[in-house]
Each structure stands twice: as structure tokens, then as C-alpha cells.
Design a protein around this motif. Structure first.
Motif, PDB file in Angstrom:
ATOM      1  N   SER A 394       0.848  -1.185   0.000  1.00 12.50           N
ATOM      2  CA  SER A 394       0.000   0.000   0.000  1.00 12.50           C
ATOM      3  C   SER A 394       0.885   1.237   0.000  1.00 12.50           C
ATOM      4  CB  SER A 394      -0.913  -0.006   1.231  1.00 12.50           C
ATOM      5  OG  SER A 394      -0.129   0.074   2.418  1.00 12.50           O
ATOM      6  N   GLY A 395       0.251   2.428  -0.114  1.00 10.35           N
ATOM      7  CA  GLY A 395       1.050   3.642  -0.046  1.00 10.35           C
ATOM      8  C   GLY A 395       0.624   4.693  -1.036  1.00 10.35           C
ATOM      9  N   SER A 396       1.585   5.511  -1.458  1.00  9.04           N
ATOM     10  CA  SER A 396       1.274   6.624  -2.351  1.00  9.04           C
ATOM     11  C   SER A 396       2.483   6.961  -3.207  1.00  9.04           C
ATOM     12  CB  SER A 396       0.850   7.858  -1.536  1.00  9.04           C
ATOM     13  OG  SER A 396       1.925   8.314  -0.738  1.00  9.04           O
ATOM     14  N   LEU A 397       2.195   7.524  -4.387  1.00 10.43           N
ATOM     15  CA  LEU A 397       3.239   7.971  -5.298  1.00 10.43           C
ATOM     16  C   LEU A 397       2.840   9.328  -5.847  1.00 10.43           C
ATOM     17  CD1 LEU A 397       5.755   7.596  -7.150  1.00 10.43           C
ATOM     18  CD2 LEU A 397       4.230   6.453  -8.784  1.00 10.43           C
ATOM     19  N   LYS A 398       3.760  10.274  -5.728  1.00 11.92           N
ATOM     20  CA  LYS A 398       3.579  11.573  -6.367  1.00 11.92           C
ATOM     21  C   LYS A 398       4.707  11.735  -7.362  1.00 11.92           C
ATOM     22  CE  LYS A 398       3.004  16.524  -5.440  1.00 11.92           C
ATOM     23  NZ  LYS A 398       2.907  17.563  -4.386  1.00 11.92           N
ATOM     24  N   VAL A 399       4.342  11.894  -8.642  1.00 13.61           N
ATOM     25  CA  VAL A 399       5.379  11.905  -9.668  1.00 13.61           C
ATOM     26  C   VAL A 399       5.071  12.992 -10.687  1.00 13.61           C
ATOM     27  CG1 VAL A 399       4.177  10.115 -11.009  1.00 13.61           C
ATOM     28  CG2 VAL A 399       6.638  10.483 -11.352  1.00 13.61           C
ATOM     29  N   SER A 400       6.135  13.659 -11.120  1.00 13.09           N
ATOM     30  CA  SER A 400       6.020  14.701 -12.130  1.00 13.09           C
ATOM     31  C   SER A 400       6.693  14.215 -13.406  1.00 13.09           C
ATOM     32  CB  SER A 400       6.690  15.992 -11.634  1.00 13.09           C
ATOM     33  OG  SER A 400       6.660  16.990 -12.630  1.00 13.09           O
ATOM     34  N   LEU A 401       5.943  14.214 -14.510  1.00  8.03           N
ATOM     35  CA  LEU A 401       6.443  13.678 -15.772  1.00  8.03           C
ATOM     36  C   LEU A 401       6.193  14.666 -16.907  1.00  8.03           C
ATOM     37  CD1 LEU A 401       4.961  10.083 -15.370  1.00  8.03           C
ATOM     38  CD2 LEU A 401       7.352  10.736 -15.014  1.00  8.03           C
ATOM     39  N   LYS A 402       7.047  14.607 -17.899  1.00  9.82           N
ATOM     40  CA  LYS A 402       6.922  15.530 -19.020  1.00  9.82           C
ATOM     41  C   LYS A 402       6.935  14.767 -20.334  1.00  9.82           C
ATOM     42  CE  LYS A 402       9.011  19.729 -20.962  1.00  9.82           C
ATOM     43  NZ  LYS A 402      10.071  20.756 -20.804  1.00  9.82           N
ATOM     44  N   GLY A 403       5.989  15.102 -21.200  1.00  7.86           N
ATOM     45  CA  GLY A 403       5.992  14.590 -22.562  1.00  7.86           C
ATOM     46  C   GLY A 403       6.015  13.075 -22.665  1.00  7.86           C
ATOM     47  N   ASN A 404       7.014  12.557 -23.366  1.00 10.20           N
ATOM     48  CA  ASN A 404       7.097  11.119 -23.632  1.00 10.20           C
ATOM     49  C   ASN A 404       7.272  10.293 -22.364  1.00 10.20           C
ATOM     50  OD1 ASN A 404       6.806  11.147 -26.472  1.00 10.20           O
ATOM     51  ND2 ASN A 404       8.933  11.807 -26.716  1.00 10.20           N
ATOM     52  N   ALA A 405       7.848  10.882 -21.329  1.00 11.63           N
ATOM     53  CA  ALA A 405       7.972  10.163 -20.060  1.00 11.63           C
ATOM     54  C   ALA A 405       6.586   9.836 -19.503  1.00 11.63           C
ATOM     55  CB  ALA A 405       8.772  10.977 -19.056  1.00 11.63           C
ATOM     56  N   ALA A 406       5.660  10.790 -19.606  1.00 10.81           N
ATOM     57  CA  ALA A 406       4.291  10.561 -19.152  1.00 10.81           C
ATOM     58  C   ALA A 406       3.609   9.498 -20.006  1.00 10.81           C
ATOM     59  CB  ALA A 406       3.496  11.864 -19.184  1.00 10.81           C
ATOM     60  N   VAL A 407       3.832   9.549 -21.320  1.00  3.28           N
ATOM     61  CA  VAL A 407       3.239   8.551 -22.221  1.00  3.28           C
ATOM     62  C   VAL A 407       3.747   7.158 -21.881  1.00  3.28           C
ATOM     63  CG1 VAL A 407       3.026   7.798 -24.620  1.00  3.28           C
ATOM     64  CG2 VAL A 407       2.954  10.242 -24.074  1.00  3.28           C
ATOM     65  N   SER A 408       5.044   7.021 -21.670  1.00  8.38           N
ATOM     66  CA  SER A 408       5.633   5.716 -21.347  1.00  8.38           C
ATOM     67  C   SER A 408       5.087   5.179 -20.026  1.00  8.38           C
ATOM     68  CB  SER A 408       7.156   5.824 -21.279  1.00  8.38           C
ATOM     69  OG  SER A 408       7.696   6.185 -22.537  1.00  8.38           O
ATOM     70  N   PHE A 409       4.991   6.049 -19.040  1.00 12.66           N
ATOM     71  CA  PHE A 409       4.476   5.642 -17.733  1.00 12.66           C
ATOM     72  C   PHE A 409       3.044   5.136 -17.849  1.00 12.66           C
ATOM     73  CE2 PHE A 409       1.989   7.019 -13.987  1.00 12.66           C
ATOM     74  CZ  PHE A 409       2.569   6.208 -13.019  1.00 12.66           C
ATOM     75  N   LEU A 410       2.180   5.915 -18.483  1.00 13.66           N
ATOM     76  CA  LEU A 410       0.769   5.559 -18.583  1.00 13.66           C
ATOM     77  C   LEU A 410       0.550   4.337 -19.465  1.00 13.66           C
ATOM     78  CD1 LEU A 410      -0.570   9.204 -18.847  1.00 13.66           C
ATOM     79  CD2 LEU A 410      -1.025   7.603 -16.970  1.00 13.66           C
ATOM     80  N   THR A 411       1.371   4.175 -20.475  1.00 13.92           N
ATOM     81  CA  THR A 411       1.262   2.993 -21.339  1.00 13.92           C
ATOM     82  C   THR A 411       1.557   1.730 -20.550  1.00 13.92           C
ATOM     83  OG1 THR A 411       1.922   4.286 -23.282  1.00 13.92           O
ATOM     84  CG2 THR A 411       2.129   1.895 -23.435  1.00 13.92           C
ATOM     85  N   GLU A 412       2.566   1.764 -19.702  1.00 18.50           N
ATOM     86  CA  GLU A 412       2.894   0.598 -18.882  1.00 18.50           C
ATOM     87  C   GLU A 412       1.841   0.360 -17.798  1.00 18.50           C
ATOM     88  OE1 GLU A 412       5.174  -1.700 -19.307  1.00 18.50           O
ATOM     89  OE2 GLU A 412       5.782  -0.658 -21.143  1.00 18.50           O
ATOM     90  N   VAL A 413       1.288   1.439 -17.263  1.00 21.09           N
ATOM     91  CA  VAL A 413       0.238   1.292 -16.247  1.00 21.09           C
ATOM     92  C   VAL A 413      -0.959   0.548 -16.833  1.00 21.09           C
ATOM     93  CG1 VAL A 413      -1.483   2.570 -14.907  1.00 21.09           C
ATOM     94  CG2 VAL A 413       0.913   3.263 -14.837  1.00 21.09           C
ATOM     95  N   LYS A 414      -1.280   0.836 -18.091  1.00 17.92           N
ATOM     96  CA  LYS A 414      -2.402   0.150 -18.741  1.00 17.92           C
ATOM     97  C   LYS A 414      -2.163  -1.357 -18.845  1.00 17.92           C
ATOM     98  CE  LYS A 414      -2.583   2.681 -22.512  1.00 17.92           C
ATOM     99  NZ  LYS A 414      -3.042   3.151 -23.841  1.00 17.92           N
ATOM    100  N   LYS A 415      -0.902  -1.754 -18.958  1.00 13.52           N
ATOM    101  CA  LYS A 415      -0.568  -3.180 -19.104  1.00 13.52           C
ATOM    102  C   LYS A 415      -0.497  -3.916 -17.771  1.00 13.52           C
ATOM    103  CE  LYS A 415       2.467  -2.181 -23.067  1.00 13.52           C
ATOM    104  NZ  LYS A 415       3.882  -2.258 -23.546  1.00 13.52           N
ATOM    105  N   ALA A 416      -0.450  -3.166 -16.688  1.00 12.34           N
ATOM    106  CA  ALA A 416      -0.227  -3.771 -15.367  1.00 12.34           C
ATOM    107  C   ALA A 416      -1.376  -4.694 -14.980  1.00 12.34           C
ATOM    108  CB  ALA A 416      -0.068  -2.682 -14.317  1.00 12.34           C
ATOM    109  N   PRO A 417      -1.086  -5.764 -14.235  1.00 10.58           N
ATOM    110  CA  PRO A 417      -2.154  -6.656 -13.773  1.00 10.58           C
ATOM    111  C   PRO A 417      -3.065  -5.936 -12.788  1.00 10.58           C
ATOM    112  CG  PRO A 417      -0.079  -7.196 -12.692  1.00 10.58           C
ATOM    113  CD  PRO A 417       0.241  -6.201 -13.769  1.00 10.58           C
ATOM    114  N   VAL A 418      -4.316  -6.324 -12.761  1.00  9.05           N
ATOM    115  CA  VAL A 418      -5.271  -5.726 -11.832  1.00  9.05           C
ATOM    116  C   VAL A 418      -4.776  -5.945 -10.404  1.00  9.05           C
ATOM    117  CG1 VAL A 418      -7.632  -5.781 -10.955  1.00  9.05           C
ATOM    118  CG2 VAL A 418      -7.190  -6.070 -13.403  1.00  9.05           C
TER     119      VAL A 418
END
Length: 637
Positions: A394-418
Motif C-alpha cells: 500500500s502507499g502513495s506515489l507523487k510523480v512529475s512527468l513531461k511529454g514522452n515520459a508521461a506517455v511511457s508511464f501511462l502505457t505501462e500502467v495500462k498493461k499492469a495486472p489488476v
């Protein structure tokens, strides 16, 4: 036991006998808890009842769950207070003392009381005289039961807390030496420790005083690098006493950088705290990372393998220290680490890389909770961050991303297991992980469009159920299609913990505000605490009116909204609708209102003045009105 009986005229006409059994049954049925007895003991009007309950428990004639007594708010005289404390039954293990038990004439009585606890009851008041409570017993055989070995001993005190501001530094030299050696937890939160107080505390940490001590809480005690060094100096040297302290908390002490943690790190390096399990350094280090870097070096060397929890929240960490902490996050250095809070500042590109790499490793510690704030994350590391499997953490994440870094992060999040994504809602151990995501404009229409599309996609797939705050800043304005796609997703995807929606300079128009209003009307955003739509120059009167009308029509409105910003838009022209919902109580908790450079005029100021007169802005603390064109009469008085 006797009681007055009223005659028909309401006067006291006679005294009737009440059986001891009935009196005890009444008290036991009431089941008073330690909080109730603490409250009774704190007042002149009810301390007699507290004494009665404590006396009955002490004589084993009344059985209550009385493990603690809190006298923080006690206003009794020293004589009454310590008469009461002398009646404590053996079952009391936790004691909290306020000013009444420590200051002035109470101080020598406190010393005597603590010494009696240490001696196991020596010096107690002679109990050979017949006690008025001796006849009370549920079985009517109170005296025989006492003769058969009824308990009359003193408590074995395990936890001692001095309430904030109760203990003077000058009195510590008299109190610390007589603290019973049975005490396992000592809390001094909010009591200032100067150099003499630090000397007294250092002496207390030497045997025989602290032989049972397991928890030492020194939060907000004004410790400085010098005074903490004095305390730590008590146990220096190869043959020094090694206390079995498991929890050490220094929260809120301004310890600075290198010097502030030098003594503590020396303790850790030399195994003085070889049993340490929990270390709290919240809000201790400001603007200097060297202290945390020294601590990280000690951890990386495997000197504190017993450590289970480390809290650096709101302490400056820095990139170099974060790199070392990443190196320490493995089972060989920290095999017991379960709870890690790195919500400090200064963790940039290199620190983020080290931490993400450590968390992705199969050799990471058995974490159960993790909190991090990361900045400057590269595209490669953002991809690794999004791919992290944090199942059971459990916990929390605060992250600041720009441009392609944000795209890469969100693309991998979509693939993550439930249940395994870095942002996973839900309940139960390890199920809740919140995300505060900030995305910054890249300067490219194509990339910024991909960011919004990837964000909408992750929402649609349910991988952002734990989204707590979304902030987008400086995205290109010509992305109406991508924004519409995001609004459509927000209409149907529940975001139960979303409390912040910050859309600054992202090209919002009146149409966007209207759709946002529809989402609010469906109660999808009823938990918002922050709504920031500033610097959207195309957002004007029509959009604000539609948004506010939707809030007005919704069943709940925005009941938790504290911050609303329409600064540097044309939204001030629609403040009439805002005033309407304020007057209808649809924004009851507003604390900050931003309308700077928003086209606000005299009419709008009149609306705000009306809301003030009706008391609808009673909680307002910040109001930004600069660079508007209203005159001197708009507020309407």
C-alpha cells in the motif's frame, strides 16, 4: 451503602440502605472505560467518583478494562491528584501526566510517587485501618476475600507520557532519575529540551533507568544538532550500554544537515541501536541532504538490519541520498524493511532511477507500505515505474512527468495486472495505492495529445482507481478531440478518492467547462477539494456559468471543495453564477478563491459582497482579486 430517598414533596426525608452488591452491579453494568475515568479524575466535581472506581479496582472488587489513565487536562490540587494516583490499581500500565502533576508543589510529590512505583509499593499509605470500601463485594465477602490475598500492590508502569508543554526543561533533572525502570515507552512530545534537559535525558538512558525502554518519542522537543549530540553522547564507546530501543521518533526537530544526524548515525554505525525497528525523522531536515546521505550510507552498510520502518516525510532527501537509499533497498542491507516513507524533497533523475531500479528488483525488501515523491524522471525510468508490480504494497506515489515520459508511464500502467499497478484502489492490506500525477507540456501537439489519450486509456481500463490528484500544466491548446475523449471517460469511470483536478494553461474552452459541469452533476467529482482552471484564456463567462449551474443542480454540489481558481481566465465575468451557488450552500468549505485577472467588475464584486454578508464565505482565508477592473463601490459595503 446509603442513599437519600425523596419524599413526595421533593425533600430528603430519610436515608435508605443500598446493598453493596447492587452498587457494584450498577458500576459494572455501566462498563466505564479508561477514557471516562480519566475525564472524571480531571475535574474537582467528579474526582470522588474516579477515586471510588479506582479504589474498587485496586481491591479487586470491580473489574474494568483500566489499562490507562490520562490526566492531561487535570485541574486538581497536588494533594488531591496524588491521593488519587496512590489509588491506582495494578492493571494500570499507561499514564499520561499534565501540568497539574508536574509543576510547582506537585513536583516533589511526583518524585515520591514515581519512587514508590520503582520500589514496588514501599512507602505506600498504611492500609491497616478499616477502609469504607472493604465491605463491598459481589459475593458479600469482601473482607474475607481481602484476607485471602486480595491485591493491594502498585502498578507496574510500562508507558509514561508527559503532555505537551507540561514539563519544564529545568525540572527534567529531578524527574528523569526517578522514572521507574519498568517503563518501556517514554513520550516527551512538545516539551522543550535544552542542554541541561539533554544531559538529564542522556543520564536516564544509562542503566539502571532505561533497562526496559523500547520506545522513545522526542517529537517537537526543540532538539538541535547540539542537544541531540549530547543525548547521543551518553552511549558512546566500545563498552557503552546498549539499550533495547525499538522505536525512536524525532519528528519536527530542526536538525539541519550533516551535524544534526551525526550523533544518531554514530549510534547506528556502532550498533548502539542494534534492536531499532522504527525510525521517524519527519520534518527534521530542511534544505540539506548530507544528513540523510550519511544515514543512507549506514543503512547501505547493513548496520541496521533490524529496521522495519523509516519515515523521512517532509525532510529534504536530495538526489545523492536517494541514490544511496536505492542501494540499501535490498534484503541483504534491510531484510526486515516493511514501511518506507520518502515523501521528502529533492529526489531527481538519478535518485529516481536508483529507487525505481531497487523496487523492480526481486531482491527488494518485503515492503508493505511505500510512499514516494519523484521528479525529473526520464522516459526510460518512467516506463520502469509504470511497470512496477506492487501487489501487496500500500502507499502513495507523487510523480512529475513531461511529454514522452508521461506517455511511457501511462502505457505501462495500462498493461499492469489488476491490483498490481502503481495506482490501485481498493481495500484491504496492500490494496490501496494512491497516485498524484503531474504532467507537463512538451511543446509538441502530437506528444501532448498522446499524453491525454494515454491518460484516458489508463482510466478506462481501471488502472488509475487510486488517482488522488491529476495536474496538467502547459499542454497545447489545439487538442479539443483528446480533451473530449478524456471527458467521456470521466463521465463513466468512478474515481472514489480524486480530490484534486488541476488544469492550468491546457486550452480549456467554454465547451470544456460545460462538459466538466455535466460530470460534476453526475456526482463523479463530488470529492474534489481542489479545482484549478487558471490560465485558460478561452474560458469565459458562458463556460463558468454552465459549470456553476451544473454544480447548483447537482444533488451534492462540491461539498468538500476548498480551493477554486479561475485566475487569468475570463471567468470573472460569470461570477454571478458562482455567487448564486455560494449563497445556496453548494460550496460550504471554500477556503481559497482565485479570481485575479479574470475580468471581474463591480457587479461581480457586489455578488461576492452579498455572499460575505450572508456568511457563505466564513471559512475563506485567501481571496485573489488583483488585476481586475472593478471600482470602489462594487462590494456593496
Amino acid at each position: 451503602m446509603r442513599a437519600f430517598a425523596e419524599d413526595q414533596n421533593g425533600g430528603d426525608s430519610q436515608i435508605e440502605q443500598v446493598s453493596p452488591e447492587s452498587a457494584l452491579c450498577l458500576l459494572e453494568d455501566a462498563k466505564p472505560k479508561h477514557q471516562h475515568i480519566s475525564e472524571l479524575a480531571s475535574s474537582q466535581n467528579s474526582c470522588g467518583m474516579a477515586w471510588l472506581l479506582l479504589s474498587l479496582c485496586k481491591k479487586d472488587k470491580l473489574h474494568l478494562p483500566l489499562q490507562a489513565l490520562d490526566l492531561t487536562r487535570c485541574k486538581l490540587s497536588p494533594s488531591k491528584l496524588f491521593f488519587l494516583l496512590d489509588t491506582l490499581p495494578e492493571c494500570v500500565e499507561k499514564l499520561t501526566l499534565g501540568k497539574a502533576a508536574v509543576r510547582g508543589k506537585a513536583l516533589p510529590r511526583l518524585r515520591d510517587f514515581l519512587q514508590r512505583l520503582e520500589k514496588g509499593g514501599q512507602g505506600q499509605r498504611d492500609n491497616t485501618d478499616r477502609d469504607p470500601l472493604s465491605s463491598l463485594s459481589l459475593n458479600g465477602k469482601g473482607k474475607e476475600k481481602e484476607d485471602e490475598g486480595g491485591s493491594s500492590g502498585v502498578p507496574c508502569l510500562k508507558s509514561l507520557r508527559f503532555s505537551a508543554g507540561s514539563l519544564k526543561a529545568a525540572d527534567m533533572a529531578q524527574i528523569f532519575p526517578v522514572i521507574p525502570s519498568t517503563v518501556e515507552s517514554l513520550t516527551l512530545t512538545g516539551n522543550f529540551i535544552d542542554e541541561k534537559g539533554a544531559d538529564s535525558l542522556a543520564s536516564f538512558l544509562r542503566p539502571p533507568h532505561a533497562i526496559a525502554l523500547r520506545t522513545l518519542i522526542l517529537d517537537r522537543t526543540g532538539l538541535t544538532p547540539k542537544t541531540l549530540g549530547i543525548v547521543c553522547g551518553a552511549l558512546r564507546g566500545p563498552n557503552a550500554w546498549r539499550p533495547r530501543i525499538q522505536t525512536l521518533s524525532l519528528e519536527g526537530n530542526k536538525l539541519g544537515g550533516f551535524k544534526g544526524l551525526a550523533g544518531l548515525c554514530d549510534w547506528l554505525r556502532n550498533s548502539v541501536l542494534s534492536f531499532l525497528r522504527h525510525l521517524r525523522l519527519t520534518r527534521c531536515i530542511e534544505g540539506e541532504a548530507s544528513g540523510v546521505q550519511m544515514l543512507a550510507e549506514v543503512l547501505m552498510a547493513g548496520k541496521v538490519k533490524s529496521l522495519e520502518a523509516l519515515d523521512l516525510q517532509e525532510s529534504f532527501i536530495g538526489d545523492g541520498a536517494a541514490v544511496l537509499l536505492g542501494g540499501a533497498l535490498n534484503v541483504s542491507c534491510l531484510p526486515q524493511m516493511k514501511h518506507l516513507d520518502l515523501r521528502g524533497g529533492g529526489v531527481g533523475e538519478f535518485g529516481a532511477k536508483a529507487l525505481i531500479s531497487a523496487l523492480a528488483s526481486p531482491d527488494r525488501p518485503p515492503l508493505r507500505s511505500l510512499h514516494m515523491i519523484l521528479e525529473g524522471v526520464t522516459e526510460e525510468d518512467a516506463q520502469s515505474l509504470g511497470a512496477l508490480n506492487l501487489q501487496g504494497v500500500s502507499g502513495s506515489l507523487k510523480v512529475s512527468l513531461k511529454g514522452n515520459a508521461a506517455v511511457s508511464f501511462l502505457t505501462e500502467v495500462k498493461k499492469a495486472p489488476v491490483g498490481g499497478a502503481v495506482c490501485s484502489g481498493g481495500r484491504g492490506p496492500g490494496a490501496g495505492r494512491s497516485l498524484e500525477l503531474e504532467v507537463k507540456g512538451s511543446g509538441s501537439y502530437e506528444t501532448d495529445g498522446k499524453v491525454l489519450s494515454a491518460f484516458a486509456g489508463a482510466l478506462r481500463m481501471g488502472r488509475l482507481a487510486g488517482l488522488k490528484e491529476f495536474s496538467a500544466t502547459g499542454l497545447k491548446s489545439g487538442l479539443a478531440k483528446e480533451r473530449r475523449g478524456l471527458w467521456e471517460v470521466l463521465k463513466c469511470v468512478p474515481l472514489p478518492i480524486l480530490s484534486g483536478l488541476i488544469l492550468i494553461d491546457v486550452g480549456l474552452t467554454d465547451d470544456d467547462a460545460a462538459v466538466l459541469g455535466e460530470i460534476v452533476n453526475s456526482s463523479r467529482l463530488s470529492g474534489l477539494q481542489i479545482l484549478d482552471l487558471s490560465e485558460n484564456r478561452e474560458l469565459g463567462k458562458g463556460g463558468v456559468e454552465k459549470l456553476m449551474n451544473s454544480v447548483s443542480k447537482s444533488e451534492r454540489g462540491l461539498p468538500f471543495l476548498e480551493v477554486l481558481s479561475l485566475g487569468k481566465t475570463k471567468g470573472g465575468e460569470g461570477v454571478g453564477a458562482l455567487g448564486s451557488i455560494l449563497c445556496r450552500g453548494k460550496l460550504p468549505t471554500i477556503v481559497s478563491l482565485g479570481l485575479e485577472s479574470s475580468g471581474l467588475d463591480d457587479s461581480g464584486m457586489g455578488v461576492l459582497g452579498g455572499a460575505v454578508r450572508q456568511g457563505k464565505l466564513s471559512r475563506l482565508r485567501s481571496l485573489f482579486l488583483s488585476q481586475n477592473r472593478f471600482g470602489g463601490g462594487g462590494g456593496g459595503g
